[in-house]
Design an enzyme around this catalytic site. Structure first.
Site, short mmCIF file in Angstrom:
data_model
loop_
_atom_site.label_atom_id
_atom_site.label_comp_id
_atom_site.label_asym_id
_atom_site.label_seq_id
_atom_site.Cartn_x
_atom_site.Cartn_y
_atom_site.Cartn_z
N HIS A 11 36.18 10.14 -11.45
CA HIS A 11 35.21 11.39 -11.01
C HIS A 11 34.17 11.76 -11.90
CE1 HIS A 11 39.62 12.85 -10.03
NE2 HIS A 11 38.95 12.96 -9.00
N ASP A 34 38.97 5.97 -2.01
CA ASP A 34 39.45 6.46 -0.89
C ASP A 34 38.59 6.18 0.34
OD1 ASP A 34 41.62 8.07 -1.83
OD2 ASP A 34 40.04 9.03 -3.10
O1 PAF Z 1 39.36 12.79 -2.44
C1 PAF Z 1 39.91 14.03 -2.81
O2 PAF Z 1 40.10 14.32 -4.21
C2 PAF Z 1 40.24 15.00 -1.74
O3 PAF Z 1 40.67 14.24 -0.73
C3 PAF Z 1 39.04 15.46 -1.44
C4 PAF Z 1 37.98 15.09 -0.91
C5 PAF Z 1 38.40 16.44 -2.82
C6 PAF Z 1 39.19 16.91 -0.28
O4 PAF Z 1 40.40 17.65 -0.73
#
Ligand code: PAF
Length: 285
Positions: free
Chosen positions: A40, A156
């Site tokens: 993140h 993802d």
């Molecule tokens: O990847 C994530 O953390 C979640 O799927 C997201 C994009 C924040 C949507 O809730």
């Protein structure tokens, strides 16, 4: 280092975003479910770099109930708002939206965003309704946040393609930026769900990245047959003590399975280390 402002009310958040936009500021959004890790942080830092010191970096922290199935880990999903705010401050985030579920999906909510084809296979086939929940909450976050740029991790990978398709099909005026997977030094892809792993399961979980690296080496050595590469990765998962959920070699945009590895084909896999389901992927050379 200034602590970002914490906003709970989606309507107040949207009002601020609209006035930022009207004032000509660049807005970048990083949607997250919190429990922020280095993956993140790479998104948040890149968001700050792209909008510059005069721009606004927005982060949302929302464990979205609509993307969890009935037997999934919604209640157990790790949360640490205080730690997240500290990490957001380090990364130069301007504001954080952390709404209650009822504020995002009040009683009577009945509108959904469904992205058909790219949602169907892989995780979409194993987690019915998951990508509908993701696309709906991200569409809502885009409308609330009015971003010029939005950042998502390539771990993802299917989610990223679903969201690219949504933005293209619905004409959202936002550039989606996909960021490379951040790995631990031993290869494990960073994920909030890694916190579920016991030390023994964490060792087993290393076979996800190992399976991908072995397949990449075979592809680099000239092996182009998809079935062979998939079998090799599956065997590496099983040898490492991970129960495969799926292993597939697919086209990078359509996500349809390919028969031969072409440059850019993506090998995606999901597997269980104990009860924890983890995903990983790699673009082949
Ligand atoms: O990847 C994530 O953390 C979640 O799927 C997201 C994009 C924040 C949507 O809730």
């Amino acid at each position: 280092m200034t602590t970002p402002e914490l906003v709970r009310d989606p309507a107040a958040w949207q009002a601020r975003a609209l006035s930022d936009r009207a004032a000509g500021r660049a807005l970048a959004l990083v949607p997250t479910m919190g429990f922020l890790h280095d993956g993140h942080l790479s998104l948040l830092r890149e968001a700050r770099r792209r909008v510059g010191p005069g721009g606004v970096v927005l982060a949302s922290i929302f464990v979205n109930p609509t993307q969890f199935g009935p037997n999934e880990d919604l209640a157990a999903y790790p949360r640490d708002l205080e730690g997240d705010l500290r990490r957001c401050a380090e990364a130069g985030v301007s504001r954080v939206l952390a709404p209650e579920p009822e504020a995002m999906f009040p009683a009577g909510h009945q509108t959904w965003v469904e992205v058909r084809e790219v949602s169907q296979g892989l995780c979409g086939a194993r987690r019915p309704g998951h990508f509908r929940g993701v696309a709906t909450v991200v569409a809502k976050l885009f409308l609330l946040s009015q971003p010029h740029l939005a950042f998502f991790g390539e771990k993802d990978y299917q989610q990223l393609q679903v969201l690219r398709a949504m933005v293209r099909d619905l004409g959202f005026p936002v550039e989606i930026v996909g960021m490379p997977i951040v790995r631990e030094p031993d290869g494990l892809a960073r994920s909030s769900r890694n916190s579920y792993l016991s030390p023994e399961e964490r060792t087993r979980a290393l076979s996800l990245s190992r399976a991908l690296f072995e397949a990449r080496e075979a592809a680099a050595g000239g092996q182009r047959d998809a079935a062979t590469l998939v079998a090799l990765a599956r065997a590496a998962l099983e040898a490492g003590g991970v129960r495969p959920d799926y292993v597939e070699l697919v086209h990078p945009e359509t996500l349809r399975p390919v028969a031969r590895a072409e440059p850019g084909s993506v090998l995606l896999l999901a597997g269980f280390a104990g009860k924890t389901r983890l995903i990983d992927n790699l673009r082949l050379p």
